[in-house]
Design an enzyme around this catalytic site. Structure first.
Site, mmCIF file in Angstrom:
data_model
loop_
_atom_site.group_PDB
_atom_site.id
_atom_site.type_symbol
_atom_site.label_atom_id
_atom_site.label_comp_id
_atom_site.label_asym_id
_atom_site.label_seq_id
_atom_site.Cartn_x
_atom_site.Cartn_y
_atom_site.Cartn_z
ATOM 1 N N GLU A 1 -25.159 -22.542 -40.582
ATOM 2 C CA GLU A 1 -24.475 -23.774 -40.187
ATOM 3 C C GLU A 1 -23.869 -24.406 -41.439
ATOM 4 O OE1 GLU A 1 -26.815 -26.808 -38.237
ATOM 5 O OE2 GLU A 1 -25.031 -27.864 -37.602
ATOM 6 N N ALA B 1 -33.727 -28.699 -43.281
ATOM 7 C CA ALA B 1 -34.166 -27.516 -42.539
ATOM 8 C C ALA B 1 -33.071 -27.123 -41.553
ATOM 9 C CB ALA B 1 -35.455 -27.808 -41.780
ATOM 10 N N MET B 2 -33.250 -25.960 -40.929
ATOM 11 C CA MET B 2 -32.214 -25.429 -40.037
ATOM 12 C C MET B 2 -32.835 -24.802 -38.790
ATOM 13 S SD MET B 2 -29.080 -25.010 -39.424
ATOM 14 C CE MET B 2 -28.586 -24.247 -37.881
ATOM 15 N N GLU B 3 -32.249 -25.119 -37.644
ATOM 16 C CA GLU B 3 -32.841 -24.804 -36.340
ATOM 17 C C GLU B 3 -32.485 -23.430 -35.771
ATOM 18 O OE1 GLU B 3 -30.373 -27.162 -36.876
ATOM 19 O OE2 GLU B 3 -28.925 -27.158 -35.240
ATOM 20 N N GLU C 1 -36.302 -29.957 -35.875
ATOM 21 C CA GLU C 1 -35.791 -28.583 -35.738
ATOM 22 C C GLU C 1 -36.292 -27.955 -34.440
ATOM 23 O OE1 GLU C 1 -33.468 -28.208 -37.685
ATOM 24 O OE2 GLU C 1 -34.063 -29.662 -39.207
ATOM 25 N N HIS D 1 -34.316 -29.156 -31.469
ATOM 26 C CA HIS D 1 -32.985 -28.552 -31.375
ATOM 27 C C HIS D 1 -32.971 -27.350 -30.436
ATOM 28 C CE1 HIS D 1 -30.100 -30.569 -33.870
ATOM 29 N NE2 HIS D 1 -30.718 -30.381 -35.025
ATOM 30 N N GLU E 1 -26.899 -33.585 -33.030
ATOM 31 C CA GLU E 1 -27.660 -34.244 -34.098
ATOM 32 C C GLU E 1 -28.119 -35.653 -33.724
ATOM 33 O OE1 GLU E 1 -28.993 -32.635 -36.209
ATOM 34 O OE2 GLU E 1 -27.788 -30.828 -36.426
HETATM 35 N N1 TRP Z 1 -28.642 -28.535 -38.364
HETATM 36 C C1 TRP Z 1 -29.461 -28.883 -39.489
HETATM 37 C C2 TRP Z 1 -30.359 -30.025 -39.044
HETATM 38 O O1 TRP Z 1 -29.921 -31.062 -38.689
HETATM 39 C C3 TRP Z 1 -28.657 -29.331 -40.662
HETATM 40 C C4 TRP Z 1 -28.361 -28.328 -41.713
HETATM 41 C C5 TRP Z 1 -29.195 -27.427 -42.233
HETATM 42 C C6 TRP Z 1 -27.168 -28.167 -42.439
HETATM 43 N N2 TRP Z 1 -28.576 -26.736 -43.226
HETATM 44 C C7 TRP Z 1 -27.347 -27.169 -43.370
HETATM 45 C C8 TRP Z 1 -25.948 -28.788 -42.396
HETATM 46 C C9 TRP Z 1 -26.359 -26.773 -44.239
HETATM 47 C C10 TRP Z 1 -24.958 -28.389 -43.269
HETATM 48 C C11 TRP Z 1 -25.154 -27.388 -44.185
HETATM 49 O O2 TRP Z 1 -31.503 -29.873 -38.942
HETATM 50 ZN ZN ZN Z 2 -30.423 -31.513 -36.760
#
Ligand code: TRP
Ligand code: ZN
Length: 855
Positions: free
Chosen positions: A122, A263-265, A299, A302, A321
């Site tokens: 993302e 973090a990332m989902e 996360e 999400h 978000e």
């Molecule tokens: N979707 C992620 C969150 O809100 C955000 C995110 C994780 C992100 N890594 C990123 C956004 C890198 C931009 C770039 O939890």
């Molecule tokens: Zn998020």
């Protein structure tokens, strides 16, 4: 300087992608220096035009349609695309590309962190892995085969469900993963490496047993226990509150050292900044535990709001978000004290989002154009986006809200949606017209609500007015719908009128009440609408509210209004602090019936940045040195007013028994820390030294450490370093605290000294943020040093970072977003720094940010 101006994307230009890619098979031959990515996608035409795929920093080896390799002239490549003009209506496209994870310093795409491989896709990282229509409305079924050296990368993870594994020649092995849920490319993930694994299981309410695993650096497994507990509570909560169950047999989390965000989902494989996974009492503070709880929840949530239902395009980012932040905030309110949670959320909203909304970077919750989408992961999209959901719930009521949300889940599961889709669910379910409400997504700027009161002949009158200030996107604004909650107290503090919600929809409205006596107005209860309130209240009214209001937010806010008023007057007229205010503060501090967490919040003064912003709004040019000095003076006055009580209060909030991160204990510790900080101003650090030596957890240790840094203890920094140099997360705190708690005059020197430290590493975003953010956010008077050294330093380090990690460089440049608040000399210095960044920026990310700030 960038000579090409990158084009802006516009919401109104949205067109569907003219092909569907039902399935994709990916094969990765993993190697840090050179990884081969082979893709096979089944493509079907659904519209008109050529096939245009995104791709960046890819080395194309072969490309074929239905097994026939394309001749050089059959396709065209640019720096960012691969186009094929003529393709059949249905076909299989196969590509082979090479990428170099170890050369990837941007931490977007496939990269190396701590010797392990991981991805961040993302918003637009997948195009750095393979050619693909890298947009969220193209959803596909992914199956993945990972091959790697078995000793170096014994664990191979991707999205979905694990499949076949086996040995290959030359010490290599493979693992297959299959994700049954079609998803956009930004949710793709893979991880490969040697991890310690903390495992557990969760049984869903329909009886499915889910394998849960958190993958961390070797030796860190015990530190994942709290994150695991938070994960299980999140899974249960989403079932109980939203009826949402998890939908795969496994749920994996991987902690990485180098990460641009929290973090990332990714579907079934969340990737976390290790700072938001690892915690134990020795190394993490109460605030760390709280952050972990909310980010793990975020996360996880999400999975439904973001993954099962995703965004049609990146303009709709707030669809996932804002809603997911609202969900994690609701979860935290259920897990902890709802009142304390709300005050904390409002503090963060005002500190980051109101600041953004008042400056050159202001944009609507749903932006209408962008150059670089990574620059729009903002407080406005996230935090204001969450407030908008909260307002919707207030306006349609909790039952209406539940019906609307369930309709959204039923109707749009598996789709890529828009804000219009979301709002339509509530219009239908609640039979209401949300066209005015939709302005919250379209109009930037924080609405200002002015309230005037009068009392005549037994009639109490409230005159309400609203105004939305002009912002860079547009000058003329329409009236919005603002759900304002208020109540009335009598002068003894008894409630005369319990909370009412009035939806203000016009520019001006009047409300009247027949009452026997003039009441005390408790306005903006719960902060249900994210607005700036202009209401002249007497000290007496504010003191009544502070002592008696039934709404905890409004109680706290009354105290805050008093403090802000005192501090602002002290800055502008050098006025001394009156005993009336100091007594009220002392009474609250001593009030043993009140929640310690609430008392800690009530003791905390408005931040330097908050005061600078408020002075600017009041047409006073803020002087950072004067603001700093006045806050110190106010703290000293509070300390002197509490005097001998300080020692007693600290004793009274000592937490018995072993450390527990639970909210109740954390509240006591935060109140204890506030008292210790005041006491340090009187005893020169004696109590803090004793507390430091006695501390058996990181919360107490950090509180004492920062007090000692401020009191000028000559040994404590070295002592701390000796004890913790082996632990990178603790050392991030060490780096940051020294900058944030340096005397403003010494702050820039401290940054330079720490940047020369052997353990400083600009390539690690956490470490970079510790030191540089310690200055820009943690030490505003130091950053705004009249010499301009702080500005020069920031411009220099950001230009350097921009070459390797544009996302983080661009994000940190927002330290300059308030530059127009300050005096002419500082403005010149900041404009100079921004100009230099505009000249030197290499990336689209930083170029766009600087251009917007200078516009
Ligand atoms: N979707 C992620 C969150 O809100 C955000 C995110 C994780 C992100 N890594 C990123 C956004 C890198 C931009 C770039 O939890
Ligand atoms: Zn998020």
């Amino acid at each position: 300087m960038r000579t090409d101006t990158a084009p802006a994307f516009r919401l109104e230009d949205y067109r569907p992608f003219p092909f569907a890619i039902e399935t994709v098979r990916l094969r990765f031959v993993l190697d840090a220096a050179s990884t081969l990515v082979a893709a096979a996608m089944t493509v079907r035409r659904t519209g008109d035009g050529p096939l245009v795929l995104d791709g960046e920093a890819l080395d194309l080896e072969t490309i074929a349609i239905d097994g026939n390799e394309l001749a050089i002239g059959a396709y065209t490549q640019s720096d960012t695309t691969l186009s094929i003009d003529s393709v059949p209506d249905a076909f299989t496209l196969t590509t082979r590309v090479r990428i170099s994870p170890e050369k990837n310093t941007a931490l977007s795409g496939l990269y190396v962190s701590g010797g392990r491989l991981c991805t961040q896709c993302e918003a637009a990282g997948f195009r750095r892995i393979t050619y693909w229509p890298d947009r969220p409305d193209v959803m596909s079924r992914f199956s993945v085969r990972l091959e790697a050296d078995k000793s170096r990368y014994p664990i191979l993870l991707s999205n979905g469900t694990p499949g076949e594994t086996g040995e290959l020649e030359a010490g290599r092995h493979f693992a297959e993963w299959d994700d049954p849920h079609p998803k956009p490319s930004y949710l793709f993930a893979l991880c490969a490496g040697d991890y310690d694994v903390y495992q557990d299981t969760f049984t869903t309410r329909s009886g499915q047993s889910i394998g849960l695993a958190i993958h961390v650096d070797k030796g860190d497994a015990d530190r994942a226990a709290y994150a695991m507990d938070a994960l299980k509570r999140s899974m249960r909560w989403d079932e109980d509150v939203f009826g949402r169950e998890y939908d795969l047999g496994v749920f994996n989390i991987v902690a990485v050292r180098d990460f641009n965000f929290g973090a990332m989902e990714n579907k079934g494989l969340n990737i976390f900044n290790s700072a938001y996974v690892l915690a134990d009492e020795a190394t993490a503070t109460d605030m760390d535990f709280e952050a972990i709880e909310s980010i793990v929840a975020h996360e996880y949530f999400h999975n439904w709001t973001g993954n099962r239902i995703t965004c049609r395009d990146w303009f709709q980012l707030c669809l996932k978000e804002g809603l997911t932040v609202f969900r994690d905030q609701s979860f935290m309110a259920d897990m902890r004290s709802a009142a304390v949670q709300r005050i904390g959320d409002v503090l963060a909203l005002r500190a980051r989002q109101f600041r953004e909304d008042a400056g050159p970077l202001a944009h609507p919750v749903r932006p209408e154009s962008f150059v670089e989408i990574n620059n729009f992961y903002t407080a406005t999209v996230y935090e204001k986006g969450a407030e908008v959901i909260g307002m919707l719930r207030t306006l349609v009521g909790p039952e209406g809200y539940d019906t609307g949300v369930q309709l959204y889940f039923d109707r749009h599961d598996g789709q890529a949606c828009t804000i219009e889709d979301w709002l339509a669910c509530f219009e239908e379910a609640c039979e209401t017209d949300l066209s005015q409400f939709k302005l919250w997504y379209q109009q930037a700027g924080t609405p200002v609500v002015t309230v005037e009161t009068s009392f005549n002949d037994g009639v109490y009158r409230l005159d309400l007015k609203q105004e939305v200030p002009p912002t860079p996107d547009r000058a003329e604004k329409a009236a919005m719908v603002l759900p304002l909650a208020f109540g009335l107290l009598d002068t003894d503090g008894h409630e005369m009128l319990p909370t009412q919600v009035h939806a203000l929809t016009d520019t001006a409205e009047t409300l009247t009440f027949d009452l026997g006596a003039e009441p005390v107005l408790s306005m903006l209860r719960g902060f249900y609408a994210p607005v700036i309130l202009r209401l002249d209240q007497t000290d007496r009214d504010r003191l009544t509210l502070l002592a008696h209001d039934t709404d905890p937010f409004a109680r706290w806010e009354a105290g805050r209004a008093l403090a802000k008023d005192r501090l602002m007057r002290a800055v502008t007229d050098g006025r001394d602090f009156d005993t009336g205010w100091l007594d009220a503060v002392a009474t609250l501090a001593r009030d043993e019936t009140a929640d310690p967490a609430f008392r800690a919040l009530a003791l905390a003064l408005p931040s330097e940045d908050d005061l600078a912003g408020s002075l600017h709004v009041a047409n006073v040019v803020p002087d950072p040195d004067a603001i700093y000095a006045v806050r110190r003076r106010a703290q000293l006055a509070m300390a002197e007013r509490l005097g001998d009580d300080l020692a007693r209060l600290r004793g009274a909030c000592a937490v018995p028994g072993p450390y527990d991160p639970k909210a109740e204990d954390a509240g006591k510790r935060s109140f204890g820390a506030a008292i210790l900080r005041l006491g340090t101003l009187l005893d020169g650090g004696a109590a803090a030294r004793a507390a430091y030596d006695r501390a058996d957890n990181m919360t107490d240790r950090m509180a004492a450490f920062t007090c000692l840094l401020e009191s000028g203890d000559p040994d404590v920094a070295a002592q701390f370093e000796d004890q913790w140099r082996h632990d990178r997360l603790v050392m991030d705190k060490w780096f940051m605290a020294q900058v944030a708690h340096a005397a403003p005059r010494e702050a820039v020197d401290t940054v330079e000294r720490l940047m020369a430290h052997a353990d400083f590493d600009a390539a690690n975003p956490n470490r970079f943020r510790s030191v540089i953010g310690g200055l820009t956010a943690g030490n505003p008077a130091g950053f705004h040093d009249a010499s301009g050294r702080g500005y020069d330093l920031l411009a220099r380090v950001l230009l350097e970072l921009d070459r390797s990690n544009p996302q983080t460089a661009a994000r940190m440049s927002t330290a300059f977003e308030t530059w127009r608040r300050y005096d002419a000399d500082r403005q010149d210095l900041m404009r100079g720094a921004l100009d230099r960044m505009a000249q030197g920026a290499a990336s689209r990310d930083l170029t766009e940010m600087v251009a917007r700030m200078l516009a």
